[in-house]
Structures are given as structure tokens and as C-alpha cells.
Scaffold this motif. Structure first.
Motif, mmCIF file in Angstrom:
data_model
loop_
_atom_site.group_PDB
_atom_site.id
_atom_site.type_symbol
_atom_site.label_atom_id
_atom_site.label_comp_id
_atom_site.label_asym_id
_atom_site.label_seq_id
_atom_site.Cartn_x
_atom_site.Cartn_y
_atom_site.Cartn_z
ATOM 1 N N UNK A 265 0.865 -1.183 0.000
ATOM 2 C CA UNK A 265 0.000 0.000 0.000
ATOM 3 C C UNK A 265 0.900 1.230 0.000
ATOM 4 N N UNK A 266 0.605 2.182 -0.890
ATOM 5 C CA UNK A 266 1.432 3.379 -1.007
ATOM 6 C C UNK A 266 0.598 4.640 -0.936
ATOM 7 N N UNK A 267 1.238 5.790 -1.126
ATOM 8 C CA UNK A 267 0.532 7.074 -1.082
ATOM 9 C C UNK A 267 -0.596 7.124 -2.122
ATOM 10 N N UNK A 268 -1.766 7.562 -1.689
ATOM 11 C CA UNK A 268 -2.912 7.685 -2.584
ATOM 12 C C UNK A 268 -3.761 6.441 -2.696
ATOM 13 N N UNK B 81 -9.342 -2.906 -2.307
ATOM 14 C CA UNK B 81 -8.112 -2.123 -2.381
ATOM 15 C C UNK B 81 -8.127 -1.361 -3.697
ATOM 16 N N UNK B 82 -7.878 -0.058 -3.623
ATOM 17 C CA UNK B 82 -7.775 0.788 -4.814
ATOM 18 C C UNK B 82 -6.345 1.319 -4.885
ATOM 19 N N UNK B 83 -5.608 0.864 -5.879
ATOM 20 C CA UNK B 83 -4.227 1.302 -6.067
ATOM 21 C C UNK B 83 -4.232 2.583 -6.907
ATOM 22 N N UNK B 84 -3.587 3.611 -6.423
ATOM 23 C CA UNK B 84 -3.561 4.906 -7.116
ATOM 24 C C UNK B 84 -2.692 4.835 -8.364
ATOM 25 N N UNK B 85 -3.073 5.630 -9.366
ATOM 26 C CA UNK B 85 -2.255 5.770 -10.564
ATOM 27 C C UNK B 85 -1.082 6.703 -10.281
ATOM 28 N N UNK B 86 -0.175 6.860 -11.236
ATOM 29 C CA UNK B 86 1.021 7.670 -10.999
ATOM 30 C C UNK B 86 0.730 9.138 -10.677
ATOM 31 N N UNK B 87 -0.245 9.755 -11.329
ATOM 32 C CA UNK B 87 -0.538 11.163 -11.038
ATOM 33 C C UNK B 87 -1.156 11.333 -9.653
ATOM 34 N N UNK B 88 -2.086 10.460 -9.300
ATOM 35 C CA UNK B 88 -2.703 10.561 -7.976
ATOM 36 C C UNK B 88 -1.658 10.302 -6.889
ATOM 37 N N UNK B 89 -0.756 9.364 -7.117
ATOM 38 C CA UNK B 89 0.294 9.071 -6.137
ATOM 39 C C UNK B 89 1.197 10.297 -5.953
ATOM 40 N N UNK C 241 0.408 13.470 -6.637
ATOM 41 C CA UNK C 241 -0.406 14.527 -6.037
ATOM 42 C C UNK C 241 -0.533 14.315 -4.528
ATOM 43 N N UNK C 242 -0.728 13.079 -4.109
ATOM 44 C CA UNK C 242 -0.857 12.767 -2.678
ATOM 45 C C UNK C 242 0.438 13.100 -1.942
ATOM 46 N N UNK C 243 1.582 12.783 -2.534
ATOM 47 C CA UNK C 243 2.871 13.097 -1.899
ATOM 48 C C UNK C 243 3.063 14.610 -1.757
ATOM 49 N N UNK D 68 0.446 19.476 4.162
ATOM 50 C CA UNK D 68 -0.317 19.169 5.377
ATOM 51 C C UNK D 68 0.610 18.946 6.555
ATOM 52 N N UNK D 69 1.791 18.420 6.303
ATOM 53 C CA UNK D 69 2.760 18.202 7.371
ATOM 54 C C UNK D 69 3.208 19.531 7.973
ATOM 55 N N UNK D 70 3.341 20.565 7.151
ATOM 56 C CA UNK D 70 3.786 21.854 7.666
ATOM 57 C C UNK D 70 2.773 22.470 8.625
ATOM 58 N N UNK D 71 1.513 22.057 8.543
ATOM 59 C CA UNK D 71 0.519 22.542 9.498
ATOM 60 C C UNK D 71 0.873 22.110 10.913
ATOM 61 N N UNK D 72 1.535 20.990 11.055
ATOM 62 C CA UNK D 72 1.923 20.507 12.374
ATOM 63 C C UNK D 72 2.993 21.390 13.016
ATOM 64 N N UNK D 73 3.767 22.089 12.208
ATOM 65 C CA UNK D 73 4.812 22.950 12.746
ATOM 66 C C UNK D 73 4.235 24.091 13.566
ATOM 67 N N UNK D 74 3.003 24.460 13.325
ATOM 68 C CA UNK D 74 2.365 25.575 14.011
ATOM 69 C C UNK D 74 1.794 25.170 15.374
#
Length: 97
Positions: A35-38, A64-72, A74-76, A82-88
Motif C-alpha cells: 500500500x502506497x501514497x494515494x 483495495x484501490x491502487x492509485x495511478x502515478x498522477x494521484x500518487x 499529487x498525494x505526496x 499538510x505536514x507543515x501545518x503541524x509545525x504551528x
């Protein structure tokens, strides 16, 4: 096609524990599906209720829905923003010096 998801069903094991020591729910797909991003996993069936102090393991089917290359990709990219929101977030009282 690049946004499209590859979809398939597979059996899975669900382990749920709710106690003073542990509070978790884990899904393990049969066949060691990577299982990977997206990607998305949807477990079928009625909601599971576990009383306090209990641990259960049950078998269900999952889609299980495996994401295509663009969705993967985009998710990354989205995950980095979204991770930078945690810095606040700060859990210290008052101001940091």
C-alpha cells in the motif's frame, strides 16, 4: 488513465484491542499487498464494537484501490503541505524563548 485507480477485492484480518495497555485497530491484507501514497483500503461489513478490556481478531473482505502515478504524486505533494501545518502546533504553556 493516470488518475484512474486499479481496484480489487482481497480477504483481510482485523485485529482490535481496547484495554488499559493498548487501544488499536489494525488491518492486515492477505497476500502482503503493498500500500502506497494515494491508495485506499475499504473494509466491508458492519461496524465492529469491542468492549473495554477485550481484544478480537476477525476476517473480512476488503476492496483495495491502487492509485495511478498522477494521484500518487499529487498525494505526496499534498502531504508535504499538510505536514507543515503541524509545525504551528505547540503543547508548551506560554511562549517559547
Amino acid at each position: 488513465m493516470l488518475w484512474r485507480r486499479n481496484r480489487f477485492d482481497t480477504p483481510c484480518t482485523i485485529a482490535i484491542e481496547q484495554s488499559e495497555e493498548h487501544f488499536h485497530a489494525h488491518v492486515e491484507l492477505d497476500g502482503d499487498v503493498p500500500i502506497g501514497p494515494g491508495d485506499r483500503v475499504r473494509v466491508h461489513g458492519a461496524p465492529i464494537r469491542v468492549p473495554f478490556g477485550a481484544r478480537i481478531e476477525i476476517r473480512r473482505m476488503a476492496t483495495v484501490e491502487i492509485a495511478g502515478p498522477l494521484r500518487r504524486a499529487w498525494t505526496k505533494i499534498r502531504a508535504n503541505f499538510e505536514l507543515t501545518e503541524l509545525y504551528e502546533v505547540s503543547f508548551t504553556p506560554g511562549r517559547m524563548r
